[in-house]
Design a protein around this motif. Sequence first.
Motif, PDB file in Angstrom:
ATOM      1  N   SER A  27      39.941  37.094  58.102  1.00 23.06           N
ATOM      2  CA  SER A  27      39.582  36.920  56.695  1.00 23.06           C
ATOM      3  C   SER A  27      40.814  37.024  55.803  1.00 23.06           C
ATOM      4  O   SER A  27      41.752  37.777  56.093  1.00 23.06           O
ATOM      5  CB  SER A  27      38.564  37.987  56.283  1.00 23.06           C
ATOM      6  OG  SER A  27      38.318  37.942  54.889  1.00 23.06           O
ATOM      7  N   THR A  28      40.816  36.270  54.722  1.00 17.35           N
ATOM      8  CA  THR A  28      41.908  36.373  53.754  1.00 17.35           C
ATOM      9  C   THR A  28      41.697  37.517  52.776  1.00 17.35           C
ATOM     10  O   THR A  28      42.547  37.771  51.922  1.00 17.35           O
ATOM     11  CB  THR A  28      42.050  35.057  52.963  1.00 17.35           C
ATOM     12  OG1 THR A  28      40.811  34.750  52.320  1.00 17.35           O
ATOM     13  CG2 THR A  28      42.442  33.919  53.886  1.00 17.35           C
ATOM     14  N   ASP A  29      40.573  38.218  52.886  1.00 17.80           N
ATOM     15  CA  ASP A  29      40.271  39.359  52.021  1.00 17.80           C
ATOM     16  C   ASP A  29      40.099  40.604  52.875  1.00 17.80           C
ATOM     17  O   ASP A  29      39.560  40.546  53.978  1.00 17.80           O
ATOM     18  CB  ASP A  29      38.989  39.124  51.218  1.00 17.80           C
ATOM     19  CG  ASP A  29      39.078  37.902  50.325  1.00 17.80           C
ATOM     20  OD1 ASP A  29      40.048  37.822  49.557  1.00 17.80           O
ATOM     21  OD2 ASP A  29      38.192  37.037  50.405  1.00 17.80           O
ATOM     22  N   ASP A  31      39.269  45.085  52.597  1.00 19.03           N
ATOM     23  CA  ASP A  31      38.876  46.230  51.775  1.00 19.03           C
ATOM     24  C   ASP A  31      40.094  47.097  51.495  1.00 19.03           C
ATOM     25  O   ASP A  31      41.065  47.106  52.255  1.00 19.03           O
ATOM     26  CB  ASP A  31      37.823  47.072  52.496  1.00 19.03           C
ATOM     27  CG  ASP A  31      36.591  46.273  52.889  1.00 19.03           C
ATOM     28  OD1 ASP A  31      36.391  45.175  52.331  1.00 19.03           O
ATOM     29  OD2 ASP A  31      35.833  46.745  53.751  1.00 19.03           O
ATOM     30  N   PRO A  84      47.527  43.424  50.715  1.00 14.18           N
ATOM     31  CA  PRO A  84      46.424  42.542  50.342  1.00 14.18           C
ATOM     32  C   PRO A  84      46.498  41.148  50.936  1.00 14.18           C
ATOM     33  O   PRO A  84      45.497  40.433  50.936  1.00 14.18           O
ATOM     34  CB  PRO A  84      46.518  42.488  48.811  1.00 14.18           C
ATOM     35  CG  PRO A  84      47.948  42.806  48.515  1.00 14.18           C
ATOM     36  CD  PRO A  84      48.381  43.771  49.568  1.00 14.18           C
ATOM     37  N   ARG A 189      36.453  45.739  47.952  1.00 11.98           N
ATOM     38  CA  ARG A 189      37.229  44.542  48.258  1.00 11.98           C
ATOM     39  C   ARG A 189      37.462  43.751  46.980  1.00 11.98           C
ATOM     40  O   ARG A 189      36.530  43.440  46.249  1.00 11.98           O
ATOM     41  CB  ARG A 189      36.488  43.683  49.276  1.00 11.98           C
ATOM     42  CG  ARG A 189      37.208  42.421  49.706  1.00 11.98           C
ATOM     43  CD  ARG A 189      36.448  41.703  50.798  1.00 11.98           C
ATOM     44  NE  ARG A 189      36.296  42.549  51.984  1.00 11.98           N
ATOM     45  CZ  ARG A 189      35.647  42.177  53.081  1.00 11.98           C
ATOM     46  NH1 ARG A 189      35.086  40.980  53.141  1.00 11.98           N
ATOM     47  NH2 ARG A 189      35.549  43.000  54.106  1.00 11.98           N
ATOM     48  N   LEU A 191      38.354  40.264  45.735  1.00 11.15           N
ATOM     49  CA  LEU A 191      38.335  38.906  46.273  1.00 11.15           C
ATOM     50  C   LEU A 191      39.361  38.040  45.558  1.00 11.15           C
ATOM     51  O   LEU A 191      39.292  37.864  44.337  1.00 11.15           O
ATOM     52  CB  LEU A 191      36.940  38.303  46.127  1.00 11.15           C
ATOM     53  CG  LEU A 191      35.812  39.040  46.868  1.00 11.15           C
ATOM     54  CD1 LEU A 191      34.472  38.380  46.569  1.00 11.15           C
ATOM     55  CD2 LEU A 191      36.072  39.084  48.365  1.00 11.15           C
ATOM     56  N   LEU A 192      40.327  37.534  46.325  1.00  9.52           N
ATOM     57  CA  LEU A 192      41.307  36.624  45.757  1.00  9.52           C
ATOM     58  C   LEU A 192      40.728  35.204  45.764  1.00  9.52           C
ATOM     59  O   LEU A 192      40.041  34.816  46.693  1.00  9.52           O
ATOM     60  CB  LEU A 192      42.601  36.687  46.556  1.00  9.52           C
ATOM     61  CG  LEU A 192      43.252  38.078  46.620  1.00  9.52           C
ATOM     62  CD1 LEU A 192      44.570  38.020  47.388  1.00  9.52           C
ATOM     63  CD2 LEU A 192      43.482  38.644  45.225  1.00  9.52           C
ATOM     64  N   THR A 193      40.999  34.474  44.717  1.00  5.90           N
ATOM     65  CA  THR A 193      40.323  33.192  44.513  1.00  5.90           C
ATOM     66  C   THR A 193      41.114  31.998  45.018  1.00  5.90           C
ATOM     67  O   THR A 193      40.624  30.871  44.997  1.00  5.90           O
ATOM     68  CB  THR A 193      40.024  32.985  43.014  1.00  5.90           C
ATOM     69  OG1 THR A 193      41.253  33.079  42.279  1.00  5.90           O
ATOM     70  CG2 THR A 193      39.060  34.037  42.507  1.00  5.90           C
ATOM     71  N   ASN A 200      46.493  33.564  41.780  1.00  6.99           N
ATOM     72  CA  ASN A 200      45.901  34.903  41.644  1.00  6.99           C
ATOM     73  C   ASN A 200      46.796  35.821  40.812  1.00  6.99           C
ATOM     74  O   ASN A 200      46.909  37.015  41.084  1.00  6.99           O
ATOM     75  CB  ASN A 200      45.696  35.531  43.027  1.00  6.99           C
ATOM     76  CG  ASN A 200      44.656  34.794  43.844  1.00  6.99           C
ATOM     77  OD1 ASN A 200      43.490  34.766  43.488  1.00  6.99           O
ATOM     78  ND2 ASN A 200      45.090  34.188  44.943  1.00  6.99           N
ATOM     79  N   TYR A 263      45.510  49.402  52.198  1.00  7.49           N
ATOM     80  CA  TYR A 263      44.710  48.511  53.037  1.00  7.49           C
ATOM     81  C   TYR A 263      44.773  48.994  54.483  1.00  7.49           C
ATOM     82  O   TYR A 263      45.804  49.503  54.934  1.00  7.49           O
ATOM     83  CB  TYR A 263      45.229  47.079  52.931  1.00  7.49           C
ATOM     84  CG  TYR A 263      44.988  46.453  51.582  1.00  7.49           C
ATOM     85  CD1 TYR A 263      43.913  45.598  51.371  1.00  7.49           C
ATOM     86  CD2 TYR A 263      45.833  46.732  50.509  1.00  7.49           C
ATOM     87  CE1 TYR A 263      43.687  45.034  50.128  1.00  7.49           C
ATOM     88  CE2 TYR A 263      45.612  46.172  49.257  1.00  7.49           C
ATOM     89  CZ  TYR A 263      44.538  45.323  49.070  1.00  7.49           C
ATOM     90  OH  TYR A 263      44.305  44.772  47.838  1.00  7.49           O
ATOM     91  N   ALA A 266      41.705  43.960  58.227  1.00  9.61           N
ATOM     92  CA  ALA A 266      41.068  42.723  57.765  1.00  9.61           C
ATOM     93  C   ALA A 266      40.102  42.255  58.835  1.00  9.61           C
ATOM     94  O   ALA A 266      40.486  42.133  60.006  1.00  9.61           O
ATOM     95  CB  ALA A 266      42.111  41.642  57.488  1.00  9.61           C
TER      96      ALA A 266
END
Length: 303
Positions: A27-29, A31, A84, A189, A191-193, A200, A263, A266
């Motif tokens: 995942s690119t995101d 917690d 992140p 988390r 969330l980066l867009t 971002n 962090y 992931a």
Amino acid sequence: ALRPDDYVPVKRLEQQGTLKMQEVGVSTDADALWFCLKPEVRRTDPRWAFVQRREFRQAISHAVDREEFAQTVFLGEAVPVWGPVTPGNKEWFSPNVPRYPYSQEKAKALLQSTGLEDPNGNGVVEDAKGTEARFTLITQKGLTWYERGTFVVRDAAAKVGIAFDVAPLEVGAMVQRLQACDYDAIYMRVLLTDLDPAGNLDFWVSHGEGHPWNIASKTPATEWESRIDQLMAQQASTIDMDQRRALFAEVQKVMAENLPAIYFAAPRLYTAHSTRVQGVVPSVMRPHLLWNADMLSVSSPAQ
């Protein structure tokens, strides 16, 4: 994307031929845990003297066994991370950042360097004035991996003398507390867009509305945040990709050195869809299955 708790039941449905489950990648995101670091709000808190020191946050990073974290929180379907930007963002991820290997001894040494010890032997370190390193850690109620994550961090921190009292909240209450900086620490988390960091900027720059540990600061609160502001301004204004990657690698290094957000892991990203849906090409970016909605179709059920 599937929740960690969905892996086993969805796998059963896949074996029955009802669903198709696919691993998309990391995942690119991820917690994170962070403290409110807004000086104008927190500097009257007696704990501010040590919370705002990076050595204190580094101690927490050393206290958590990331391999165990991945096993417990994500049922083994995760990889350790130190910032992140995760390995799922292949274009921009930099592996050359400071890492904090699991070491209770190193964590305790860092706490001692900030003047935190446990003279009365109650298991919680305190400063010379008797202020304990005790915090309320809020997270979103109902998200099982959030709750598991907070408990793993709580138990790991307790072993080095930092006390977290976990308080799950409804999402609306948690967001309200976040925006007002009305909290000690949060686990959630962000969330980066966009995979490109220039998309971002609100997260990276100190005046950004998505800069969670100190939202929309009028001026950079620290020298390192000012440094990131400068690097991101350069990064977003050049078209030379090699230069942009080098600048952003430095941003990630500065972030990992100072740890405004900590962090741990992931998750691996899995998706599932009906076997009747055709043209599915999962992506690590949201929406994971619908980004090419115009190419999707549904076949007729078998007679």
